[in-house]
Scaffold this motif. Sequence first.
Motif, mmCIF file in Angstrom:
data_model
loop_
_atom_site.group_PDB
_atom_site.id
_atom_site.type_symbol
_atom_site.label_atom_id
_atom_site.label_comp_id
_atom_site.label_asym_id
_atom_site.label_seq_id
_atom_site.Cartn_x
_atom_site.Cartn_y
_atom_site.Cartn_z
ATOM 1 N N ALA A 149 55.737 8.040 12.539
ATOM 2 C CA ALA A 149 56.820 6.994 12.487
ATOM 3 C C ALA A 149 57.714 7.291 10.973
ATOM 4 N N LEU A 150 57.158 8.010 10.316
ATOM 5 C CA LEU A 150 57.971 7.984 9.019
ATOM 6 C C LEU A 150 59.210 8.635 9.148
ATOM 7 N N PRO A 151 60.446 8.127 8.408
ATOM 8 C CA PRO A 151 61.693 8.882 8.216
ATOM 9 C C PRO A 151 61.580 10.248 7.875
ATOM 10 N N SER A 152 62.357 11.039 8.494
ATOM 11 C CA SER A 152 62.154 12.811 8.839
ATOM 12 C C SER A 152 61.993 13.032 7.128
ATOM 13 N N LYS B 146 58.877 12.163 5.782
ATOM 14 C CA LYS B 146 57.863 12.940 6.500
ATOM 15 C C LYS B 146 57.798 14.424 6.097
ATOM 16 N N ALA B 147 58.711 15.103 5.952
ATOM 17 C CA ALA B 147 58.768 16.477 5.527
ATOM 18 C C ALA B 147 58.012 16.747 3.825
ATOM 19 N N TYR B 148 58.525 15.642 3.153
ATOM 20 C CA TYR B 148 57.801 15.645 1.541
ATOM 21 C C TYR B 148 56.439 15.634 1.839
ATOM 22 N N ARG B 149 55.804 14.573 2.698
ATOM 23 C CA ARG B 149 54.611 14.320 2.641
ATOM 24 C C ARG B 149 53.911 15.606 3.416
ATOM 25 N N ILE B 150 54.541 16.074 4.496
ATOM 26 C CA ILE B 150 53.610 17.228 5.040
ATOM 27 C C ILE B 150 53.450 18.429 4.086
ATOM 28 N N GLN B 151 54.415 18.740 3.324
ATOM 29 C CA GLN B 151 54.435 19.958 2.213
ATOM 30 C C GLN B 151 53.323 19.265 1.084
ATOM 31 N N GLY C 16 67.558 22.165 10.132
ATOM 32 C CA GLY C 16 66.385 21.698 9.862
ATOM 33 C C GLY C 16 65.540 22.497 9.210
ATOM 34 N N ASP C 17 65.573 23.867 9.296
ATOM 35 C CA ASP C 17 64.882 24.690 8.617
ATOM 36 C C ASP C 17 65.310 24.736 7.153
ATOM 37 N N PHE C 18 66.490 24.654 7.070
ATOM 38 C CA PHE C 18 67.434 24.717 5.625
ATOM 39 C C PHE C 18 67.169 23.379 5.025
ATOM 40 N N LEU C 19 67.059 22.277 5.399
ATOM 41 C CA LEU C 19 66.875 21.109 4.757
ATOM 42 C C LEU C 19 65.309 21.025 4.511
ATOM 43 N N PHE C 20 64.358 21.523 5.416
ATOM 44 C CA PHE C 20 63.177 21.566 4.846
ATOM 45 C C PHE C 20 62.898 22.377 3.759
ATOM 46 N N SER C 21 63.455 23.536 3.544
ATOM 47 C CA SER C 21 63.233 24.165 2.478
ATOM 48 C C SER C 21 63.660 23.611 1.262
ATOM 49 N N VAL C 22 64.966 22.829 1.197
ATOM 50 C CA VAL C 22 65.608 22.308 0.241
ATOM 51 C C VAL C 22 64.459 21.248 -0.436
ATOM 52 N N ARG D 37 60.386 19.331 -4.254
ATOM 53 C CA ARG D 37 58.831 18.793 -4.591
ATOM 54 C C ARG D 37 58.454 19.789 -5.345
ATOM 55 N N LEU D 38 58.643 21.040 -5.312
ATOM 56 C CA LEU D 38 57.771 22.090 -6.542
ATOM 57 C C LEU D 38 58.560 21.653 -7.881
ATOM 58 N N TYR D 39 59.760 21.208 -7.754
ATOM 59 C CA TYR D 39 60.494 20.771 -9.281
ATOM 60 C C TYR D 39 60.127 19.349 -9.623
ATOM 61 N N LYS D 40 59.136 18.702 -8.923
ATOM 62 C CA LYS D 40 58.762 17.433 -8.994
ATOM 63 C C LYS D 40 59.936 16.438 -9.035
ATOM 64 N N LEU D 41 60.772 16.412 -7.909
ATOM 65 C CA LEU D 41 62.067 15.670 -7.632
ATOM 66 C C LEU D 41 61.465 14.933 -6.479
ATOM 67 N N ASN D 42 62.017 13.864 -6.351
ATOM 68 C CA ASN D 42 61.721 13.204 -4.960
ATOM 69 C C ASN D 42 63.004 13.062 -4.354
ATOM 70 N N PRO D 43 63.037 13.935 -3.057
ATOM 71 C CA PRO D 43 64.400 13.881 -2.513
ATOM 72 C C PRO D 43 64.858 12.523 -1.874
#
Length: 285
Positions: free
Chosen positions: A162-165, A168-173, A217-223, A228-234
């Motif tokens: 139920a996490l906001p998308s 959720k994407a950040y947590r999955i990664q 969706g794929d583009f947003l996931f990659s951004v 995340r890799l640059y330690k920024l919280n999207p």
Amino acid sequence: MQAFGRFLDVLDALRANCPWDKKQTNESLRPNTIEETYELCDALIRSDAHEICKELGDVLLHICFYAKIAEEKEQFDMADVCNALTRKMITRHPHVYHPSQIDADDPKPLPYVPENTGNSGQSADSGSAKATTVKQVLENWEQIKLKEKDGNKSVLSGVPAALPSLIKAYRIQDKARNVGFDWEDKQDVWKKVREELGELETELRKEDKENSTRELGDFLFSVINAARLYKLNPDNALEMTNRKFIDRFNYIEAHSIKAGKPLTEMTLGEMDQLWNEAKELEKSK
């Protein structure tokens, strides 16, 4: 502890004597819990200490209310919640607590070992894994959770559905990273971002809505991955931009009201000018 006990006494009295409190159930409280959590998150991003304190109290009320309802059903009580949490935290931090401390009344932490001290990875007095960096702590955390009897059955099963998308994407990664599934060089992620943007643009030119949605969706996931890799919280970054847009648009609207000219009658050029004025005012604050 006295303050917490006083609060629990008041909650007990309300549950017994207040018509509204008496009728509450897990189901009836759930929507309010979601609302209170978002209100806390709003106070946190504004760094409003007064509101954070108040909203923490509201969230705590809901936590204890659920425990009270469970106690009435003879399922568990607040002490069980605290004890289970304490055991979990000790179990998942073998670099801080020896396993023998799990059920101790007064758990004693192991001697602190700073990061990057050349520690071999073992605790001399306990023989347990000795994480000395944040990365090691997170990797150990995921492995321990998989081994727990009622823990996660897979690495990604711990991500709430139920996490906001965006979150959720950040947590999955992040969870995938903790088991080694990640870019070796963070700069390589930009090739993926550009690739996904190109595929999105291709589908948009075709005016294929279904495939365009998929590629978006794929583009947003990659951004999000890049952030995340640059330690920024999207999520925090997007919320800051939301607030910035609201402030600037409100500035435009306020000036339109002052001028007696509805927004619908303003030209885009006029609105852009006011938008830029709002930007300049931000810099002076």
